[in-house]
Design a protein around this motif. Structure first.
Motif, PDB file in Angstrom:
ATOM      1  N   ARG A   1      39.807  27.711  40.188  1.00  0.00           N
ATOM      2  CA  ARG A   1      39.487  28.108  38.826  1.00  0.00           C
ATOM      3  C   ARG A   1      37.915  27.590  38.221  1.00  0.00           C
ATOM      4  NH1 ARG A   1      44.244  30.602  36.724  1.00  0.00           N
ATOM      5  NH2 ARG A   1      42.913  31.167  35.646  1.00  0.00           N
TER       6      ARG A   1
ATOM      7  N   PHE B   1      37.071  33.200  37.013  1.00  0.00           N
ATOM      8  CA  PHE B   1      37.494  34.175  38.335  1.00  0.00           C
ATOM      9  C   PHE B   1      38.338  32.657  38.619  1.00  0.00           C
ATOM     10  CE2 PHE B   1      36.464  33.178  43.417  1.00  0.00           C
ATOM     11  CZ  PHE B   1      36.365  34.800  43.325  1.00  0.00           C
TER      12      PHE B   1
ATOM     13  N   GLU C   1      41.652  32.084  42.618  1.00  0.00           N
ATOM     14  CA  GLU C   1      41.291  31.851  43.981  1.00  0.00           C
ATOM     15  C   GLU C   1      42.448  30.936  44.372  1.00  0.00           C
ATOM     16  OE1 GLU C   1      41.563  35.011  45.882  1.00  0.00           O
ATOM     17  OE2 GLU C   1      40.204  35.906  44.713  1.00  0.00           O
TER      18      GLU C   1
ATOM     19  N   TYR D   1      42.389  36.326  42.357  1.00  0.00           N
ATOM     20  CA  TYR D   1      41.389  37.513  41.893  1.00  0.00           C
ATOM     21  C   TYR D   1      41.383  38.784  42.638  1.00  0.00           C
ATOM     22  CZ  TYR D   1      37.358  40.279  38.741  1.00  0.00           C
ATOM     23  OH  TYR D   1      37.138  40.870  38.472  1.00  0.00           O
TER      24      TYR D   1
END
Ligand SMILES: Nc1nc2c(c(=O)[nH]1)N[C@H]1C(S)=C(S)[C@@H](COP(=O)(O)O)O[C@H]1N2
Ligand SMILES: [Mo]
Length: 513
Positions: A329, A334, A336, A394
């Motif tokens: 994070r 954002f 992933e 995201y």
């Protein structure tokens, strides 16, 4: 060796020179000296560590943060705010002082029972050493803490020797000397601790990385230059400008001094680290190429740089993950997610080509996950969350599949058509699989010839350059290029769109000769 220390075996103890723990702890003078020694221990640790996790107080503060009852934490956050944090720090300092004071007290008592001069000092140093070391794992600050404790105990014991006849009685002398020493150590600690360890000033985004030996970076970049093919109009192995892709129109501005990153979620121990924790570790320099899953097949979103940072592994081990997945994070919200395995080769980068990370590339710290599409190389990193089931990302929430290994590609970015000769060239990249050769066809894929290829960089996850020169056939023809992976695998021919899992296939171009 006979000793003139108060309370040594030679001299029978008097009421003023207590020898048992009970007597010592009820002796206010000794208690004071021990308390000063405690202060000097914390200050000594601070002198060597500064405001970092190597400071003995930091883990105590963290301990408090995680062990305070819920209501206290809620109260601290909602009512006290910043003050709550300061109170926690002050409490942690108090505990640190208490630990060293106890060590000093025990040492002074034991020293008085032993018939050796200076035993108290030795005992205090040895007793004060293990706790800060066990708490922080840092040797030098632990030794500095022990030195602070030993200094106070030693100076006060010397000042308290009865042979110095003066107006003041020995015990008072010993307390005043202990106090003076503690004040001295504290001032020194404040000065040294505030002063970042030699050369470790925090530079802003994209500024010279002052924490690493510039000659090391220079050597690595020179190495890359020597391995590069020098072809006019073709970028070297290290990109002259690096593409930038992120979800922000304005990049987050993260202050390195206040940056911290946590490893949370399914972990045995939550880990928090700050910028200095990274700078304090031996820096590694690694070349890594990044490529965006959303780029065109022969696009411009693939570049290579020399990154400086540290392996994420050490911190991960400390956290002891209990899940198979991680979510990274960032300060721009954002995030992933991908399997934990991939993170084991992960790199926490704070430098790029000898400078701190430029703001657009994730200053102060970004993740680099070798061999994977750019999107999981999270910039402005703030958190690694371990999870038992794969969390979302995201881009994955938007239909992409860009968390896996990159596809192999050979790009054609350079074309010089001379009357006699034609020169074509570009870069090839296969992630950690590595590129061993690039093949070129000038007849639309009928026949193939090996191109000239650059040297390799020591780090596997990097692109190579290629160049191919051939006689101008004097007619319009199609040039096709493909990469061969290190194990001989030929790059797949099958054309795929960028969406959803990255562009694939051989790059080709028509040349009008
Ligand atoms: N925090 C954050 N990290 C991010 C992104 C982002 O939008 N926010 N974009 C990702 C994508 S899609 C790519 S391709 C790479 C690009 O890295 P670069 O901008 O340094 O080239 O960063 C990744 N890391
Ligand atoms: Mo990307």
């Amino acid at each position: 060796m006979p000793t003139d220390e108060p309370g040594s075996a030679d001299e029978p103890a008097t009421a003023d020179e207590p020898t048992s723990i009970r007597e010592t702890v009820t002796d206010v003078y000794v208690l004071l000296v021990a308390a000063f020694a405690g202060v000097a221990g914390v200050a000594g640790s601070y002198a060597a560590a500064g405001f970092t996790t190597a400071w003995v107080v930091t883990p105590l503060d963290t301990f408090l943060a995680f062990n305070m009852p819920d209501f206290a934490i809620r109260f601290a956050i909602t009512v006290l705010g910043d003050l709550g944090q300061k109170l926690s720090l002050i409490t942690a300092i108090g505990i640190g002082v208490g630990i060293f004071a106890t060590a000093a007290l025990v040492a002074i008592t034991a020293g008085r029972r032993v018939d050796v001069s200076g035993a108290g000092i030795l005992f205090s140093v040895w007793l004060a050493l293990p706790v800060p070391f066990l708490l922080t794992g840092a040797v030098v600050p632990a030794a500095a803490a022990a030195a602070g404790v030993g200094l106070v105990v030693g100076v006060s014991s010397i000042a308290g020797r009865p042979r110095y006849r003066g107006g003041v009685d020995p015990e008072r002398r010993s307390v005043v000397a202990g106090l003076a020493t503690a004040v001295g150590v504290s001032i020194l600690g404040g000065l040294l601790g505030r002063e970042p360890v030699a050369g470790r000033t925090v530079a802003g985004a994209g500024e010279t990385l002052e924490t690493v030996d510039p000659s090391e970076v220079r050597a690595r970049l020179d190495e890359a230059e020597q391995s590069s093919l020098s072809v006019d109009g073709l970028d070297g192995l290290v990109s002259s400008s690096f593409y930038e892709v992120d979800i922000n129109s304005v990049d987050p501005a993260v202050d390195a001094e206040n940056w911290s990153m946590t490893i949370t979620g399914a972990v045995e121990n939550e880990v928090e680290l700050d910028y200095r924790d990274l700078l304090d570790r031996e820096p590694e320099h690694q070349f890594h190429t990044l490529r965006c899953v959303g780029e065109d097949l022969n696009g411009e979103k693939m570049d290579n740089a020399l990154w400086t940072g540290v392996s994420v592994m050490e911190f991960l081990e400390e956290a002891n993950p209990q899940g198979e997945y991680v979510q990274l994070r960032a300060a721009d919200d954002f995030y992933e997610s991908f399997p934990l395995d991939a993170l084991e080769d992960g790199f926490l980068a704070y430098g790029m080509n000898g400078d701190t990370l430029p703001q657009g590339h994730g200053y102060p710290v970004r993740a680099l996950i070798p061999g994977h599409w750019g999107e999981i190389n999270v910039k402005w990193l703030t958190e690694i969350r371990v999870a038992e089931e794969e969390p979302s990302g995201y881009w994955e929430e938007r239909g992409w599949h860009g968390t896996g290994p990159v596809k192999t590609v050979a790009k054609l970015h350079h074309e010089r058509v001379g009357d006699d000769q034609i020169e074509v060239g570009g870069h090839a990249y296969a992630g950690v699989r590595g590129v061993s050769a690039v093949e070129v066809s000038t007849d639309g894929g009928e026949t193939w010839t090996e191109a000239e290829i650059s040297g390799t960089l020591p780090d596997a996850d990097t692109q190579r350059q290629w160049v191919y020169r051939y006689d101008n056939p004097g007619e319009r023809h199609e040039v096709v290029v493909r990469a061969i992976e290190a194990d001989g695998t030929v790059q797949p021919d099958e054309r795929t769109d960028a969406y959803p899992s990255g562009p694939g296939g051989w790059v080709s171009t028509t040349i009008d000769a």
